[in-house]
Design an enzyme around this catalytic site. Sequence first.
Site, short mmCIF file in Angstrom:
data_model
loop_
_atom_site.label_atom_id
_atom_site.label_comp_id
_atom_site.label_asym_id
_atom_site.label_seq_id
_atom_site.Cartn_x
_atom_site.Cartn_y
_atom_site.Cartn_z
N SER A 15 22.56 24.82 -30.44
CA SER A 15 21.47 25.23 -29.45
C SER A 15 21.37 25.71 -28.32
CB SER A 15 20.08 24.75 -28.79
OG SER A 15 20.94 22.76 -29.08
N GLU A 22 21.73 27.27 -23.08
CA GLU A 22 20.09 26.57 -22.92
C GLU A 22 20.62 27.96 -21.28
OE1 GLU A 22 19.42 22.37 -21.47
OE2 GLU A 22 19.50 23.54 -19.25
N GLY A 34 12.20 15.51 -14.72
CA GLY A 34 12.89 15.96 -13.08
C GLY A 34 12.47 15.40 -12.26
N ASP A 35 13.29 16.44 -11.64
CA ASP A 35 13.66 15.75 -9.94
C ASP A 35 12.16 16.35 -9.21
OD1 ASP A 35 15.56 13.99 -10.60
OD2 ASP A 35 16.74 15.68 -11.19
N PHE A 67 28.32 18.81 -8.64
CA PHE A 67 27.49 19.02 -9.74
C PHE A 67 27.64 17.60 -10.09
CE2 PHE A 67 24.29 20.55 -13.60
CZ PHE A 67 23.32 20.61 -12.82
N HIS A 90 24.90 21.36 -27.99
CA HIS A 90 23.21 22.21 -27.02
C HIS A 90 24.64 22.50 -25.71
CE1 HIS A 90 20.17 23.00 -25.31
NE2 HIS A 90 20.50 22.60 -23.85
P1 FAD Z 1 13.47 9.85 -17.01
O1 FAD Z 1 13.47 10.08 -19.00
O2 FAD Z 1 11.16 9.82 -16.89
O3 FAD Z 1 13.95 9.34 -16.12
C1 FAD Z 1 14.30 8.76 -15.18
C2 FAD Z 1 14.83 8.09 -14.58
O4 FAD Z 1 13.90 7.27 -14.62
C3 FAD Z 1 15.52 7.15 -15.30
O5 FAD Z 1 16.59 6.59 -14.09
C4 FAD Z 1 15.72 5.90 -15.99
O6 FAD Z 1 15.77 5.15 -16.75
C5 FAD Z 1 14.26 5.73 -15.03
N1 FAD Z 1 12.81 5.39 -15.81
C6 FAD Z 1 12.11 6.20 -16.96
N2 FAD Z 1 10.95 5.37 -16.70
C7 FAD Z 1 10.68 3.90 -15.84
C8 FAD Z 1 9.84 2.98 -16.09
N3 FAD Z 1 9.20 3.09 -16.64
N4 FAD Z 1 10.78 2.57 -14.87
C9 FAD Z 1 11.64 2.54 -14.19
N5 FAD Z 1 13.03 3.47 -14.44
C10 FAD Z 1 11.87 4.37 -15.49
N6 FAD Z 1 15.48 19.18 -14.70
C11 FAD Z 1 15.06 20.15 -13.92
O7 FAD Z 1 14.30 20.35 -13.04
N7 FAD Z 1 14.73 20.88 -15.02
C12 FAD Z 1 15.12 20.99 -16.23
O8 FAD Z 1 14.77 22.17 -16.80
C13 FAD Z 1 15.79 20.16 -17.11
N8 FAD Z 1 16.55 20.09 -18.38
C14 FAD Z 1 17.03 19.46 -18.64
C15 FAD Z 1 17.23 19.18 -19.96
C16 FAD Z 1 18.44 18.14 -20.08
C17 FAD Z 1 18.72 17.93 -21.09
C18 FAD Z 1 18.79 17.26 -19.23
C19 FAD Z 1 19.79 16.36 -20.12
C20 FAD Z 1 18.05 17.16 -17.77
C21 FAD Z 1 17.64 17.71 -17.98
N9 FAD Z 1 16.82 18.33 -16.77
C22 FAD Z 1 16.08 19.24 -16.14
C23 FAD Z 1 17.96 17.32 -15.42
C24 FAD Z 1 15.99 16.02 -15.32
O9 FAD Z 1 15.20 16.42 -15.06
C25 FAD Z 1 16.45 15.07 -14.15
O10 FAD Z 1 17.43 14.02 -14.81
C26 FAD Z 1 15.62 14.27 -14.26
O11 FAD Z 1 16.33 13.26 -12.81
C27 FAD Z 1 15.50 13.05 -15.00
O12 FAD Z 1 14.24 13.74 -15.21
P2 FAD Z 1 13.96 12.87 -17.43
O13 FAD Z 1 12.89 13.83 -18.29
O14 FAD Z 1 15.57 12.52 -18.05
O15 FAD Z 1 13.34 11.39 -16.59
#
Ligand code: FAD
Length: 274
Positions: free
Chosen positions: A6, A8, A98-99, A206, A256
């Site tokens: 896939s 991106e 996301g962030d 990065f 990917h």
């Molecule tokens: P989560 O899975 O929610 O985790 C985030 C953090 O919170 C981790 O440190 C986790 O350990 C912690 N956490 C989770 N649950 C809890 C809890 N209950 N209590 C305490 N801590 C917890 N970013 C973008 O802005 N746009 C994109 O399109 C994008 N695409 C991406 C695609 C891929 C394949 C990847 C790997 C990353 C992508 N990102 C993108 C980056 C991503 O948004 C960031 O890494 C973000 O900081 C974390 O998102 P997540 O969905 O992994 O978060």
Amino acid sequence: MKPEISIEFFPPQTPEGIEKLRKVRGELASLNPQFFSVTYGAGGSTRERTFAVVKEIAAEGFDAAPHLSCIGSTRESIREILAEYNEAGIKRIVALRGDLPSGMAETGEFRYANELVEFIRAETGNHFSLEVAAYPEWHPQARSPKDDLDAFVRKVKAGANSAITQYFYNADAYFHFVDEAKARGVDIPIIPGIMPIAGFTKLARFSDACGADIPRWMRKKFESFGDDSDSIRAFGLDVVTELCERLLKGGAPGLHFYCMNQSALTTEICRRLG
Ligand code: FAD
């Protein structure tokens, strides 16, 4: 069986960028990707642009997977986006936390990605196939590896169908992560995210920010090339192809590619992989 790939993209900001991406997509189509995904800007900043690219990809007959991040969003706004995607015939979403963009203080109604996965399942049942993010070298904000693995398992239990990893250059980190996830009962595919290397300075910056390690032996070698971009490209192609070979041999179910809206490196790596 041939592993699935896939690819991106990010949504371009200019008409020239959109035109260029069409061409890149045409070139990458020959690799028969399972889907093209399109990133989503922090806090919904690219909502329209992501949707526009996704619609184009779908209209070209490819499986298009929009990324959707939930931080800073309300349930209502996510509900609207899901309805738009549903209407456009989209069947796959990359569900993320996301962030928060700098300067945005409101975290919104979702805290973590597992809450988004739960919400999408509650709202739309099994209509969407859901991909979530995984971090073989651990997410930079994770309190501990164990906490991060717990968070990953929560996303899977909430209903993810598949996972895509952050990019990495240490194959062992991936295999270790997969083993640990399996030991916790995770049985969805965990697809390695692959970042082809076009240049070193930006990649190093990065990687520091997103918590991806560039091993010392690679870093030193890249640094020794200075601004000799041909040598950087050649070495980058060798190491990333070898990484992919090792991952596939070790059982990775697919790859990917973070292609950065460029076709040449991804195409060359796939050609070398056969
Ligand atoms: P989560 O899975 O929610 O985790 C985030 C953090 O919170 C981790 O440190 C986790 O350990 C912690 N956490 C989770 N649950 C809890 C809890 N209950 N209590 C305490 N801590 C917890 N970013 C973008 O802005 N746009 C994109 O399109 C994008 N695409 C991406 C695609 C891929 C394949 C990847 C790997 C990353 C992508 N990102 C993108 C980056 C991503 O948004 C960031 O890494 C973000 O900081 C974390 O998102 P997540 O969905 O992994 O978060």
